[in-house]
Scaffold this motif. Structure first.
Motif, PDB file in Angstrom:
ATOM      1  N   LEU A  52      -0.419   1.943  10.096  1.00 34.90           N
ATOM      2  CA  LEU A  52      -1.087   1.445   8.896  1.00 34.90           C
ATOM      3  C   LEU A  52      -0.939  -0.051   8.675  1.00 34.90           C
ATOM      4  O   LEU A  52      -1.667  -0.630   7.869  1.00 34.90           O
ATOM      5  CB  LEU A  52      -0.558   2.198   7.667  1.00 34.90           C
TER       6      LEU A  52
ATOM      7  N   SER B  35      -0.965  -2.258   5.070  1.00 31.49           N
ATOM      8  CA  SER B  35      -1.304  -1.377   3.941  1.00 31.49           C
ATOM      9  C   SER B  35      -0.259  -0.291   3.705  1.00 31.49           C
ATOM     10  O   SER B  35      -0.354   0.459   2.731  1.00 31.49           O
ATOM     11  CB  SER B  35      -2.666  -0.708   4.195  1.00 31.49           C
ATOM     12  N   TYR B  36       0.746  -0.203   4.573  1.00 28.56           N
ATOM     13  CA  TYR B  36       1.744   0.870   4.488  1.00 28.56           C
ATOM     14  C   TYR B  36       2.383   0.942   3.097  1.00 28.56           C
ATOM     15  O   TYR B  36       2.358   1.978   2.438  1.00 28.56           O
ATOM     16  CB  TYR B  36       2.812   0.667   5.570  1.00 28.56           C
TER      17      TYR B  36
ATOM     18  N   ASP C 158       1.529  -0.340   0.254  1.00 33.14           N
ATOM     19  CA  ASP C 158       0.599  -0.137  -0.858  1.00 33.14           C
ATOM     20  C   ASP C 158       0.198   1.327  -1.018  1.00 33.14           C
ATOM     21  O   ASP C 158      -0.186   1.762  -2.109  1.00 33.14           O
ATOM     22  CB  ASP C 158      -0.658  -0.986  -0.657  1.00 33.14           C
ATOM     23  N   LEU C 159       0.267   2.089   0.088  1.00 32.67           N
ATOM     24  CA  LEU C 159      -0.161   3.488   0.049  1.00 32.67           C
ATOM     25  C   LEU C 159       0.918   4.433  -0.468  1.00 32.67           C
ATOM     26  O   LEU C 159       0.611   5.529  -0.946  1.00 32.67           O
ATOM     27  CB  LEU C 159      -0.594   3.945   1.448  1.00 32.67           C
TER      28      LEU C 159
END
Length: 680
Positions: free
Chosen positions: A143, A146-147, A149-150
């Motif tokens: 990812l 974005s890791y 943020d998810l």
């Protein structure tokens, strides 16, 4: 009750709200919310490679929805919602882990492992922590930026494809393996951070809304999957334990059953899958089933768990037409060996013949395979158990409350109409007088409620003291051993300490104390009922109503929640850590003190839970009662409207209609049916 009856109850309840006063409407709104959210859940659990996913596909009629190859899943619980209360019938939601949930997964897993440890449990926590770290590392590689943020978020897909599902729940290539990983593939893209998948369907062939859950397998080499499955056990109402006919009731299976028994879970049925692979066919299957029943009785003691048999492979063929690995002679032989299924098959064929289209040999063979698969029998078994179990009890309680309100409204509207028609002389009771009367009744109820709660707290305080004494004495007896020979000092470095009798004693203490409280509550509630009705009868022109009796069923049916007793004790079964202590004497003393503290905490949870549950039920009874009284007093108010008679007639007609509809919804004999009384 059927699904149509549930929906009718909701519809009639909404109509009844329009006829009722504000206080009654609030109570009915709670009933409507409970009825709307009434959606039982069924979890399929068992070892890996037992065929759970293909079995679920057959059970739900979603032929190839869940991948059924050897090892497609990661750490994902998949909830398949059929007829969800929200009305959603397609798409999916995927919920992602956050750091707190990962740590909670590890900690809660430790408690479950301590309940029934085995030779491997001493290193499992360390392995699970390593696997969680590996999941995070893979997710970061897949990812990128974005890791973070998810984490803790979720994705909502309006429509769902097979490729979508693969991105969230399938393992995919390992990004840490340069030789095999395809950087262009997004299979498994989110899999390492996906905590749970929720997929939505229409109600399908089920008789009422429900959720079917696929869990990762127990006895999985990837321990985090097993942890997910074990921790999800408390989330479902019904369990299908899937066994493989090749290795039915292994050591891992028995451990799962013991854990489910200790957690006091809901209803359970066993399904022995893959009977199509037995060399001796139906004859071998009879022996396997007998061995399973005997093994469960020996391990659990009069388990009374139903055991069904069948083949997910045959169901797969019936749904898809893919007959790879299917021997049609074996299917027919199975039907001949099971007369009830043969009758289902023959009756079904006759029904097919009456249809408009031609009968194909392929269609008949596929129908035979579905009957032989055992999946129709499993569906009937599960839905019948849910229909006549807790779901039916909830619906009956809702009906009783609604029926009470409807009859009360009918009596009030009848009395109002009669008063107008007879042109009762004298000044009608004013709204101010009604308000004063109701306020007085509320004050009396509030005072009595305080007394009830005070009495309850006295009993529970005494329970805490008795329970602490019981814990201290029982733990000392177990830890110090007979004649002062503590099992903790035995050779071998580890031992087993049996606190089963202590748990039983604590359960009996809680049940005894809450029964005393329940009886006192019922007595006090009866007194409130009598005193309130006496006050109403003193009002000029008061006429008793048919529904003015207090409904105390919520208190009468109370049973204490004792699930806290299933909690594992840190040093209950394994005490190898004690070898690090300095002296043999300190081993026994420290172990005794720690175990006493943990059991005292369990006792506190038992008492606190009992108090909150009893208080909630008491408030339910009194809220309902005060709503009825408010309605009775409201009906005494006079009307200065010129069309008072017409309005009164309309109100009576509407009340009569709602009351009649409630009788129709629940059946002709509903008024005479009640739930079982609590044991005195």
């Amino acid at each position: 009750m059927s699904e149509n009856q549930r929906r009718e109850l909701i519809r009639v309840a909404e109509d009844l709200k329009g006829l009722s006063n504000e206080e009654t409407r609030q109570f009915i709104s709670r009933i409507v919310a409970d009825l709307t959210d009434l959606k039982p859940s069924i979890a399929f659990v068992g070892q890996i490679k037992a065929g759970k996913s293909r079995l679920i596909n057959g059970f739900t009629g979603q032929a190839e929805f869940l991948p059924s190859d050897v090892n497609p899943w990661t750490t994902v619980i998949t909830d398949m919602h059929f007829g969800h209360p929200s009305g959603r019938t397609r798409g999916a939601e995927f919920h992602f882990f956050d750091n707190r949930q990962w740590q909670s997964l590890i900690a809660e897993g430790e408690e479950l492992r301590n309940m029934f440890p085995d030779d491997e449990d001493s290193y499992k926590r360390e392995m699970i922590e390593e696997q969680v770290d590996a999941m995070k590392a893979r997710a970061k590689l897949r990812l990128g930026m974005s890791y973070k943020d998810l984490l803790g978020q979720h994705h909502d897909l309006e429509n769902l494809t097979t490729d979508d599902l693969a991105r969230y729940v399938c393992a995919g290539d390992d990004p840490t393996d340069d030789g095999n990983h395809d950087p262009g593939s997004d299979r498994g893209l989110y899999s390492d951070i996906t905590r749970k998948a929720e997929v939505y369907f229409d109600i399908g062939h089920f008789p009422f809304p429900l959720t079917v859950t696929d869990t990762p397998g127990v006895n999985d080499p990837l321990l985090i999957r097993e942890e997910i499955s074990r921790q999800y056990l408390k989330e479902s109402d019904f369990f299908v334990v899937v066994l493989s006919a090749h290795q039915a009731l292994s050591r891992a299976d028995l451990k799962l059953f013991r854990l489910m028994q200790a957690l006091e879970l809901g209803q359970i049925v066993v399904f022995i899958n893959r009977v199509d692979e037995l060399g001796g066919g139906a004859e071998d299957a009879v022996k396997v089933r007998a061995d399973v029943i005997d093994g469960l009785d020996k391990a659990l003691g009069n388990s009374d768990i139903d055991v069904l048999m069948g083949s997910a492979q045959w169901a797969h063929y019936a749904l898809t037409g893919d007959d790879t690995g299917v021997n049609h002679d074996h299917v027919l032989a199975w039907l001949r060996a099971h007369p009830e299924q043969m009758k289902q098959y023959l009756d079904g064929v006759e029904e097919i013949k009456q249809g408009p289209g031609p009968i194909s040999r392929e269609g008949v063979l596929r129908f035979a395979a579905m009957i032989a698969s055992g999946l129709p029998d499993l569906r009937r078994h599960v839905t019948s158990a849910l229909t006549h179990g807790p779901r039916d009890e909830q619906l009956r309680m809702a009906w009783q409350h609604l029926d009470s309100f409807a009859k009360g409204e009918l009596e009030r509207s009848r009395a109002h109409l009669r008063a107008i028609e007879e042109e009762i002389s004298g000044k009608p009771e004013s709204e101010d007088d009604n308000d004063k009367t109701l306020a007085g009744l509320r004050a009396k109820v509030a005072d009595k409620t305080s007394e009830i709660i005070g009495g309850m707290d006295e009993v529970l305080a005494n329970l805490r003291g008795v329970m602490d004494d019981t814990v201290a004495e029982a733990v000392s007896d177990v830890v110090r051993g007979p004649n002062g020979d503590s099992p903790l000092l035995a050779k071998g470095g580890e031992t087993e300490l049996n606190f089963g009798p202590l748990r039983d004693s604590m359960r009996e203490l809680v049940q005894g104390a809450t029964q005393v409280i329940r009886q006192r509550m019922l007595s006090e509630l009866y007194a409130i009922d009598m005193q309130s009705n006496a006050a109403l009868r003193a009002l000029p022109g008061w006429q008793d109503q048919t529904d003015n009796r207090m409904n105390t069923s919520a208190v009468r049916w109370f049973r204490p929640d004792t699930t806290a007793l299933t909690r594992g004790i840190t040093v209950e079964l394994r005490v190898t850590w004690l070898s690090r202590l300095i002296s043999r004497k300190s081993v026994v003393t420290r172990a005794e003190n720690m175990i006493v503290q943990e059991f005292e905490m369990i006792g506190d949870d038992l008492v606190d839970t009992a108090r909150s549950d009893l208080l909630e039920r008491l408030n339910t009874v009194l809220d309902h009662y005060m709503a009825l009284l408010a309605g009775h007093l409201e009906s005494r108010s006079g009307s200065s409207e010129t069309n008072a008679k017409a309005e009164a007639q309309e109100a009576y007609n509407n009340a009569r209609r709602v009351a009649d509809e409630l009788d129709t919804v629940f059946g002709a004999d509903a008024a005479n049916e009640t739930l079982p009384e609590a044991a005195e």
